[in-house]
Structures are given as C-alpha cells and as structure tokens.
Design an enzyme around this catalytic site. Structure first.
Site, PDB file in Angstrom:
ATOM      1  CG  HIS A  71     -27.787 -12.289  17.681  1.00 56.55           C
ATOM      2  ND1 HIS A  71     -27.370 -12.083  18.985  1.00 56.55           N
ATOM      3  CD2 HIS A  71     -28.940 -11.564  17.541  1.00 56.55           C
ATOM      4  CE1 HIS A  71     -28.224 -11.281  19.604  1.00 56.55           C
ATOM      5  NE2 HIS A  71     -29.176 -10.947  18.754  1.00 56.55           N
ATOM      6  CG  ASP A  75     -30.207  -5.519  19.816  1.00 59.33           C
ATOM      7  OD1 ASP A  75     -30.240  -6.208  18.783  1.00 59.33           O
ATOM      8  OD2 ASP A  75     -30.620  -5.949  20.912  1.00 59.33           O
ATOM      9  CG  ASP A 268     -30.556 -11.292  22.201  1.00 56.62           C
ATOM     10  OD1 ASP A 268     -29.725 -10.994  23.080  1.00 56.62           O
ATOM     11  OD2 ASP A 268     -31.132 -10.452  21.479  1.00 56.62           O
TER      12      ASP A 268
END
Length: 396
Positions: A71, A75, A268
């Site tokens: 994504h 980070d 995530d």
C-alpha cells in the site's frame, strides 16, 4: 524482457530489512522484506532508508528484480525512489551543452528492467517523484497496478507524461473473483494477490513455488539403464519427474513431483479474510502485530488498557494484535508465523537485550494463544529460511 527458463528455485529465504510500523526507532527501520530465490531478490515494500538496510545485510542490491508494494502509506514506500536511483545509476541530469543518454525515452520492453507492482497510485508516485527531482535513470522500469473494483480501469492517476525511463508496458490488472491471480508467473514460481482490509487500499501477496522434483533412489533405475545400454544422462530427466522410454521399449517413471513452497506476505491489516482461500496452507505467513496488551512488561501500558481496548484501538487504525495474527495463521493452517510491523514501543534488540527479549517473548505468547506452531518475532536484518518439507526417498 526475455523469458528465463529455470528448473528450480533452490534455497529461499526472507531478510527483514525493516520491521517498524509508522515511526522507525533506533532498532527498527521502516517496512521492507527481501525475498531471495533462484539468485534474484524480490522486495516487498520499501520504506525509508531501505537501501541503507540492504548495505548492512547480506542482500545484494544488484540482484533486485521486482518490488511489490502492499500500500502507498509512506512507511512502506518512501524508500522506493532512492533505491531505484541507486539501482539504475540515477543522476540529476547535465548542463545544456552535455548530452546524457539517460534522458532518452526507453521503449524497449525486451531489455532487462525493474518490475514494480502495487495498488493505484504507485505509478503516479514513482513518476512524480522522479520527474520533480529531475532524476534520470540508467535502466528502465515498469509499474503494474493492481486495480480494485472501485478504481478506474484506465489512466495513471496523474497528468504527468511517462518518465523517460518508464516502459509503456505497465498493466492495470483487474480483480477477478476478488483476487489478482498470477500477476507474475514463470516456469517455477507464481505470485497472486488479494485485497486485505486496512485504513487505505492494501494488498497481500502469495508466492507459490511450482511442484518440485521428488527425491529418488538411483538404484531403482540404474540396473535397467545399464541393461538396455541407455545413456546415463536420462537420470536428469527422471529426476525431474519425467518418464523415459528405454531402448527395449520399457518405460521408467521418475518420482512424482511434490508441492513447492508457499509464502504469504501481508501488508498492514485488521482483517485479511479476503486472501484466506489463496493463502491456505502456507509454509510461512508474515503478518503484522502492531499493538499488544502487555501489562507488567510494557511500561507504557495505560491502567485503563485491556485486551479488548487495545484490539479495538488497533483495528480503528487498520492494524492487528498478536492474537489476531495467531488466529489468522491458524485459520489458514500456516506452518510458521512471523510477526512483523511492530510499534516503536517494542524494541528490536531482543538478540542482545534481556529487556527487549522479555517484551518480544510476551508478544509471541499472545500469538501462541491462537496458534500452536512455530512463531518468530521479526527484527531488522533477521533472515528466515523457507525449506522444502521433508520427503521419503522414492525407492520403487
């Protein structure tokens, strides 16, 4: 790019270059995993300072052939452009009276190039970053985007023209039945993907090795080969599971192939259910465990915190707890679980610090409530091997 025919992947391992969540710490870098297979390196995510981590690791930068982005949160992607520049001898251009071949458009799709996969916005991010920093590359790249059903099927999400090093062959890959099947496939390995729930569009990847040759007992075949004066070179074909006709018309059958290795790498997520079917029975699952309830271990634990409140807070931010990771590992019948993407509260120095070891062992214990097989807490520069399952030798 020319097709490379390979017979086997050989050794496979994952090097965790960065294991932090939103903020890095002195012991954890931003997210990046290097998968080494058949001499190549595939990166999964490329957070800030990934190339510095590569220099500290045993990963060879020049071997990087593919990069898979889960994504577009910073980070997980802020290290991509600097890495591309280093990989492709990037530069900031020349003065007006000096020619630079890197400024010429690259349209030859048959030359070796870096392949990047990611959700909508990946192509625009790379193009804008290279364009606005005046970065020229000495080798081409291509971006393939995994388009969600709510995404436009066409377009690049940017008005900028194609970068001089960007190949025109980038695909916009639509989902079919909720997955992106075989976004890459050659003779020995394939990659599929599915959406997983996070706070933004996010992807999990499944790397599947093709069936591999079974173990064989040469003594089962050598007498027949010698008796018929058949060249011993047929042993290599038998080892690959092929059938060979001998000079007297009899047929020898090689040992049956056995399942190849399967690796699942999730971005995530607070709910990866959509990938469960194609992720079933992996040799290794990498799953985030951003937040944990560790009273008596984590000094930052609030008096009002409970298992339920920590899980609720994690989910509200699109993340998981160790118990959630363990439950999913059990659901898909994983052989091994690697916990990853930890809050900066959890130090990544458990190999040298007793205090950090206590924290990570407590996190493992929470996951073990839901998953009884092997659990590893990833730390930066850790390498985890993925071995083939043991098999009895085929002896006829």
């Amino acid at each position: 790019m020319p097709t490379i025919v390979r017979r086997t992947l050989g050794a496979i391992d994952l090097s965790f270059l960065g294991t932090a969540s939103a903020q890095p710490s002195s012991t954890r870098n931003h997210s990046a995993i290097a998968l080494r297979l058949a001499g190549d390196v595939w990166l999964f995510d490329c957070g800030e300072a990934t190339q510095h981590q590569i220099q500290k690791s045993g990963v060879k930068m020049g071997r990087i052939k593919k990069i898979f982005i889960t994504h577009t949160h910073g980070d997980h992607i802020f290290g991509l452009l600097p890495l591309m520049a280093s990989l492709a001898n990037g530069a900031g251009g020349t003065t007006e009276d000096v020619a630079d071949s890197r400024a010429q458009n690259s349209d030859n799709v048959n030359v070796e190039h870096l392949e990047i996969y990611g959700p909508l916005g990946t192509r625009a991010y790379v193009r804008a970053g290279l364009t606005h920093t005046y970065t020229l590359l000495g080798a081409p790249y291509v971006v393939h985007e995994l388009r969600f059903p709510t995404d436009p099927p066409n377009g690049d999400h940017t008005e900028l023209p194609r970068h001089t090093s960007e190949l025109p062959s980038g695909r916009n890959i639509a989902q079919a039945d909720g997955i992106w099947k075989d976004i890459f496939k050659d003779d020995i390995v394939s990659v599929s993907a599915a959406s997983i729930l996070h706070s933004v569009p996010c992807v999990g990847y499944v790397i599947q090795e093709a069936p591999v040759p079974g173990k064989m007992d040469p003594q089962k075949y050598i007498p027949s080969i010698k008796r018929t004066k058949t060249p011993m070179s047929v042993m290599s074909r038998l080892q690959q599971g092929e059938s060979v006709e001998l000079s007297d018309g009899s047929i020898l059958h090689g040992p049956p192939r056995r399942p190849g290795r399967k690796i699942v790498i999730l971005g995530d997520t607070y709910d990866p259910s959509a990938i469960a079917d194609i992720a079933a029975s992996p040799d290794l699952l990498v799953h985030e465990a951003t937040n944990a309830h560790l009273p008596g271990v984590d000094p930052n634990t609030k008096p009002t915190d409970t298992l339920e409140s920590v899980e609720t807070r994690a989910k509200s931010r699109g993340h998981s707890t160790p118990q959630m990771a363990g439950a999913f590992a059990s659901r898909i019948r994983a052989q091994k679980l690697v916990l990853n993407h930890f809050s900066a509260r959890y130090p990544g120095s458990d190999d040298v610090s007793a205090e950090a070891r206590t924290t990570m062992e407590a996190i493992s214990a929470l996951a073990r409530e839901q998953f009884k097989a092997e659990i590893i807490c990833a730390r930066d520069l850790m390498t985890v091997e993925v071995n083939l399952k043991e098999e009895h030798t085929d002896s006829g």
